[in-house]
Structures are given as structure tokens and as C-alpha cells.
Write an enzyme that holds these catalytic residues in place. Structure first.
Site, PDB file in Angstrom:
ATOM      1  N   ARG A 214       0.897  -1.387  -0.121  1.00 35.71           N
ATOM      2  CA  ARG A 214      -0.027   0.064  -0.027  1.00 35.71           C
ATOM      3  C   ARG A 214       0.951   1.242   0.125  1.00 35.71           C
ATOM      4  NH1 ARG A 214      -3.288  -2.571   4.845  1.00 35.71           N
ATOM      5  NH2 ARG A 214      -4.612  -3.874   3.613  1.00 35.71           N
ATOM      6  N   PHE A 230     -11.367  -5.351  -5.493  1.00 31.92           N
ATOM      7  CA  PHE A 230     -11.348  -6.101  -4.219  1.00 31.92           C
ATOM      8  C   PHE A 230     -10.782  -5.517  -3.017  1.00 31.92           C
ATOM      9  CE2 PHE A 230     -10.360  -8.512  -8.094  1.00 31.92           C
ATOM     10  CZ  PHE A 230     -11.273  -9.526  -8.250  1.00 31.92           C
ATOM     11  N   ASP A 252     -15.779  -3.791  -4.480  1.00 30.70           N
ATOM     12  CA  ASP A 252     -15.905  -5.058  -3.602  1.00 30.70           C
ATOM     13  C   ASP A 252     -17.072  -5.585  -3.808  1.00 30.70           C
ATOM     14  OD1 ASP A 252     -13.807  -6.330  -1.102  1.00 30.70           O
ATOM     15  OD2 ASP A 252     -16.030  -7.142  -1.434  1.00 30.70           O
ATOM     16  N   SER A 253     -17.173  -7.010  -3.680  1.00 30.15           N
ATOM     17  CA  SER A 253     -18.900  -7.648  -4.085  1.00 30.15           C
ATOM     18  C   SER A 253     -19.340  -7.663  -2.635  1.00 30.15           C
ATOM     19  CB  SER A 253     -18.609  -9.035  -4.865  1.00 30.15           C
ATOM     20  OG  SER A 253     -17.743  -9.857  -3.823  1.00 30.15           O
ATOM     21  N   ALA A 279     -20.580  -1.464  -4.605  1.00 28.06           N
ATOM     22  CA  ALA A 279     -20.552  -2.965  -4.289  1.00 28.06           C
ATOM     23  C   ALA A 279     -20.912  -3.372  -5.688  1.00 28.06           C
ATOM     24  CB  ALA A 279     -21.609  -3.109  -3.329  1.00 28.06           C
ATOM     25  N   ASP A 299      -6.363  -7.331  -6.151  1.00 25.21           N
ATOM     26  CA  ASP A 299      -6.124  -7.924  -5.019  1.00 25.21           C
ATOM     27  C   ASP A 299      -7.189  -8.868  -4.732  1.00 25.21           C
ATOM     28  OD1 ASP A 299      -4.476  -8.730  -2.835  1.00 25.21           O
ATOM     29  OD2 ASP A 299      -5.270  -7.329  -1.483  1.00 25.21           O
ATOM     30  N   CYS A 339      -2.650 -14.012  -3.540  1.00 23.26           N
ATOM     31  CA  CYS A 339      -2.511 -14.620  -2.167  1.00 23.26           C
ATOM     32  C   CYS A 339      -2.869 -15.995  -1.827  1.00 23.26           C
ATOM     33  CB  CYS A 339      -3.206 -13.697  -1.022  1.00 23.26           C
ATOM     34  SG  CYS A 339      -4.916 -13.968  -1.230  1.00 23.26           S
TER      35      CYS A 339
HETATM   36  N1  SAH Z   1      -7.121  -5.503  -0.778  1.00 26.97           N
HETATM   37  C1  SAH Z   1      -7.854  -5.774   0.382  1.00 26.97           C
HETATM   38  C2  SAH Z   1      -7.960  -7.169   0.613  1.00 26.97           C
HETATM   39  C3  SAH Z   1      -8.788  -8.133  -0.373  1.00 26.97           C
HETATM   40  S1  SAH Z   1      -9.515  -9.546   0.274  1.00 26.97           S
HETATM   41  C4  SAH Z   1      -6.946  -4.961   1.476  1.00 26.97           C
HETATM   42  O1  SAH Z   1      -6.038  -4.389   1.192  1.00 26.97           O
HETATM   43  O2  SAH Z   1      -7.528  -5.003   2.541  1.00 26.97           O
HETATM   44  C5  SAH Z   1     -10.662 -10.182  -1.132  1.00 26.97           C
HETATM   45  C6  SAH Z   1     -11.929  -9.160  -1.186  1.00 26.97           C
HETATM   46  O3  SAH Z   1     -12.554  -9.727  -2.394  1.00 26.97           O
HETATM   47  C7  SAH Z   1     -12.689  -9.619  -0.269  1.00 26.97           C
HETATM   48  O4  SAH Z   1     -13.232  -8.571   0.451  1.00 26.97           O
HETATM   49  C8  SAH Z   1     -14.073 -10.085  -0.861  1.00 26.97           C
HETATM   50  O5  SAH Z   1     -15.487  -9.655  -0.494  1.00 26.97           O
HETATM   51  C9  SAH Z   1     -13.853  -9.633  -2.327  1.00 26.97           C
HETATM   52  N2  SAH Z   1     -14.520 -10.232  -3.355  1.00 26.97           N
HETATM   53  C10 SAH Z   1     -14.316 -11.664  -3.333  1.00 26.97           C
HETATM   54  N3  SAH Z   1     -14.986 -12.090  -4.786  1.00 26.97           N
HETATM   55  C11 SAH Z   1     -15.192 -11.080  -5.523  1.00 26.97           C
HETATM   56  C12 SAH Z   1     -15.789 -10.510  -6.664  1.00 26.97           C
HETATM   57  N4  SAH Z   1     -15.817 -11.766  -7.557  1.00 26.97           N
HETATM   58  N5  SAH Z   1     -15.931  -9.363  -7.036  1.00 26.97           N
HETATM   59  C13 SAH Z   1     -15.313  -8.231  -6.357  1.00 26.97           C
HETATM   60  N6  SAH Z   1     -14.988  -8.481  -5.049  1.00 26.97           N
HETATM   61  C14 SAH Z   1     -14.758  -9.795  -4.581  1.00 26.97           C
END
Ligand code: SAH
Length: 395
Positions: A214, A230, A252-253, A279, A299, A339
Site C-alpha cells: 500500500r 477487491f 468489492d462484491s 458494491a 487484489d 495470495c
Molecule cells: N485488498 C484488500 C484485501 C482483499 S481481500 C485489502 O487491502 O485489505 C479480497 C476481497 O475480495 C474480499 O473483500 C471479498 O469480499 C472480495 N471479493 C471476492 N470475490 C469478489 C468478486 N467476484 N468481485 C469483487 N470482490 C470480490
């Protein structure tokens, strides 16, 4: 002392190289008692040489070695390990008024296989990944309180979803020490504030492992249109806003994640920051609105939780990155991550390579990223390496 696991001839090699797992197929017999989920046990070679002591468990990994010396796994042992981990974090200069959020214990990386402890100011969030750590939770919580006396006041245990389901341990999340305060807790990472949510949130309430990455986004984000895919609690977005990004969109979803991102942005930058949180499914958003961003962060959650879905996971990374390469503005910077522990650095790079080739654009690697120092990888346990990322310049 503890019951003895005797290995089959020749099966001691990996333990002699300090790899901390004993697989069920390596075991000849157990002497001096029977082993139940989470029991402590010693391991011996077929020639009768002591190799280690650790937590037993039912499954393909039958024992996780906690020490390669004959010691008892008691309060003193946990205190020593925690003290060593804390000294290491102090050497990293991680605990400052600008940063009270860090991983104190990273499983095998801190010679405590099966245990994770994350610190948010005065709260330690503890997560057991093995039955043995679950059974020792009270002992560990006391050791934490003693070694962190004067600053840690609460220990929250969060293991309902991290223990092997078949072990039927019936773990319950909750405070082992202290309680939920009246005020909503605020934690600080590199001078940015956020609300960690260890009670309801994912993992231990925040993704601490992206701290350094970050900070790198902050270096690139001034004046940029930034898309943080994400976003979860909006970590990357906060750094981009502090850098002076022209506009930041967080996607984020999960509605909950989006709400938390909005709250975290407001906490640092008030209501008028050039930010919106949406969302939406990442693939849909990228396809429909992904054009013209000049800094993008991808991510996603672990696409491969196991080796047997590796191929599918690599397709997922390829597809996701392909849409990003198609859409990112000329001269754009793409931060892309995986990850998934099961996906190697090489596999990930290959998936990104295929996605880039498909777009026909010229792409250069600027940085190769990984997990930060407070998520150390034990050199003898390469499986501890899981986070990898590339920063790409896309012409
Ligand atoms: N980048 C974040 C961590 C990401 S964790 C940070 O720095 O804290 C992964 C995230 O992806 C989760 O919050 C989950 O809700 C989201 N996610 C999972 N599948 C998804 C999709 N198909 N579209 C959008 N978001 C999604």
C-alpha cells in the site's frame, strides 16, 4: 514426557533440515500412549534419535514441530517464543505512534506452526489453525498478556472458521481476556486510521499483509485516477487518497466491505474526499466501467485454496488481468496480486504474461512484491510464502 512418534527408516531427512511437518505416511508407530487431536508428542527417527516435539493432529500432516530441542510445551515455552517474535518486530521498527498494527506471530515463520496473532493497538487477535493451538489457547493468551504487559489489554480468539472441521473442536469466537470497549476501536497503519473489525470481519479484521505494498501505491498515486478492485476495507484507497489521487474508486462484491471502506475514508479524509465505493462483482465492473484508470490494483481472494484447483485458479488470474490490460489507460500502472499459497511466483507471472500477451500491449515489470517482514517465511518451510505481486507499466 509426551508420547513418542517413531518414524519409518529414512523419513527423518526433512526434519533434520528443520521442516516442521510430519506426514502420516512417514510414521511407523506411536509409543507411550495414544494420540488424540492436539496432543503433544515427540518425534524420533527409526534409529531412536530425538528429532522434535510438537502438536499432533489427525490428517495428512500428523504433527507440527514446535521445537527441535527436547523442551516442554508450557507457559514458559510460549512466553519465550512470543518474546522472540516481539523483539524481531521491534528490530523491524514496526511499533511506532504511526503504526500500531502488525502481525506478531506468523505460524511457522515464528516457529509456532498453527498460530497467528495480529495486533491492533491494545488488542491481540489470535487465530488457531491446528487443534493443538486451540487446546493451548488459554496458555497462549496468558503468555501474550505477560510479554505484552502494559500495552495489550484484550485478547480476542477467532478460530471458528480456521480449525479443521473434522476435528469437531466446537471453537467459539470471543474474548479470552478483556472485552469489547464502549468506543469503536481505531487502529493506525503508517499514520492512516481504520476501523478493524475482528468480531465480524474477514481474517482477523484487516489485511495487514499489504502494508508495504500500500505504501508503494502511495508513491505512484498522485494526480491519478485509481481503481482499487477487491478493496475489502479500503486499505489501498486510503494511501492513494493521501497521495493526492484525482479520483479513487473502490470495488468489492461485499456490501459490508464497501460500507467499511466508506467509513475508513471518512475517518481520514472527511465526507468530501474524491472517492466512491461500489458494491459490484469485480469482473462485471471492470468490463463495464474499467476504462481509463491510470492506476489499478487487483487484489483478489485466493483463487486456489488447494493444489487440485490450480489450473482453474490460473485461468482466473489470467482472465482478470486480461480485462485490466485491455482497459488500463496508456502509461498506466497495474498492481496485481495473488495470495494463493498453492500458486507459485512463477505460475502467477506466467498467468499475467498470458493475459498481457493477449492484449498486445508493451508491459514492463517495475516491482516484484511479496509479504512484509512481519509475515516472515521460515527458510526451511517455503510453504509459508504466499503473497506475490507485480507492479507493471502498461504502454
Ligand atoms: N485488498 C484488500 C484485501 C482483499 S481481500 C485489502 O487491502 O485489505 C479480497 C476481497 O475480495 C474480499 O473483500 C471479498 O469480499 C472480495 N471479493 C471476492 N470475490 C469478489 C468478486 N467476484 N468481485 C469483487 N470482490 C470480490
Amino acid at each position: 514426557m509426551y508420547p513418542k512418534i517413531i518414524l519409518k527408516p529414512g523419513k527423518e531427512e526433512s526434519l533434520r533440515r528443520f521442516h516442521p511437518w510430519v506426514f502420516s505416511g512417514a510414521i511407523a508407530r506411536v509409543e507411550g500412549g495414544t494420540l488424540e487431536e492436539g496432543d503433544k508428542a515427540q518425534v524420533y527417527s527409526s534409529q531412536g534419535d530425538f528429532l522434535g516435539v510438537g502438536h499432533a493432529q489427525v490428517g495428512s500432516i500428523s504433527l507440527r514441530v514446535l521445537a527441535f530441542e527436547p523442551v516442554s510445551i508450557d507457559a514458559g515455552f510460549y512466553r519465550r517464543r512470543i518474546r522472540q517474535a516481539l523483539e524481531l518486530r521491534r528490530k523491524m521498527n514496526l511499533i511506532t505512534p504511526r503504526n500500531n498494527t502488525f502481525r506478531l506471530i506468523h505460524g511457522e515463520g515464528d516457529s509456532l506452526p498453527g498460530l497467528v496473532v495480529d495486533i491492533y493497538g491494545n488488542t491481540a487477535v489470535m487465530q488457531a489453525h491446528s487443534p493443538g493451538m486451540h487446546l493451548d489457547r488459554e496458555l497462549i493468551a496468558s503468555a501474550l498478556m505477560e510479554e505484552c504487559a502494559g500495552w495489550v489489554e484484550n485478547v480476542y480468539y477467532k478460530s471458528e472458521n480456521t480449525l479443521p472441521f473434522k476435528a469437531e473442536l466446537d471453537a467459539q469466537d470471543g474474548y479470552l481476556v478483556g472485552e469489547r470497549g464502549e468506543e469503536r476501536p481505531v487502529a493506525v497503519e503508517n499514520g492512516l486510521q481504520f476501523y478493524p473489525d475482528w468480531e465480524e470481519g474477514q481474517k482477523t479484521g484487516f489485511f495487514i499483509d499489504q502494508r508495504d505494498n500500500r505504501a508503494l501505491v502511495e508513491r505512484y498515486a498522485a494526480q491519478k485516477r485509481v481503481l482499487n478492485m477487491f478493496c475489502y476495507t479500503g486499505g489501498f484507497s486510503l494511501y492513494a487518497l493521501r497521495a493526492g489521487a484525482r479520483e479513487v474508486v473502490s470495488v468489492d462484491s461485499s456490501e459490508k466491505a464497501v460500507a467499511l471502506t466508506r467509513q475508513n475514508v471518512a475517518l481520514n479524509f472527511g465526507k468530501c474526499a474524491p472517492h466512491q465505493a461500489v458494491a459490484c462483482d469485480a469482473f462485471d465492473y471492470l468490463r463495464e466501467h474499467g476504462k481509463d484508470f491510470d492506476l489499478m490494483i487487483l487484489d483478489p481472494p485466493a483463487f486456489a485454496k488447494h493444489r487440485n484447483v490450480l489450473h482453474q485458479a490460473l485461468q482466473g488470474y489470467r482472465k482478470l488481468n486480461a480485462i485490466a490490460f485491455k482497459n488500463i489507460a496508456p502509461g498506466g500502472i497495474l498492481f496485481t496480486f495473488s495470495c494463493s499459497q498453492a500458486v507459485s511466483r512463477q505460475d502467477f507471472r506466467l498467468a499475467v504474461f498470458s493475459a498481457a500477451a493477449q492484449s498486445g500491449r508493451n508491459v514492463r515489470i517495475l516491482h516484484q512484491l511479496s509479504q512484509p517482514a512481519d509475515h516472515p517465511v521460515n527458510l526451511y518451510h517455503p510453504e509459508g510464502e504466499y503473497l506475490k505481486g507485480l507492479v507493471l507499466y502498461v504502454e
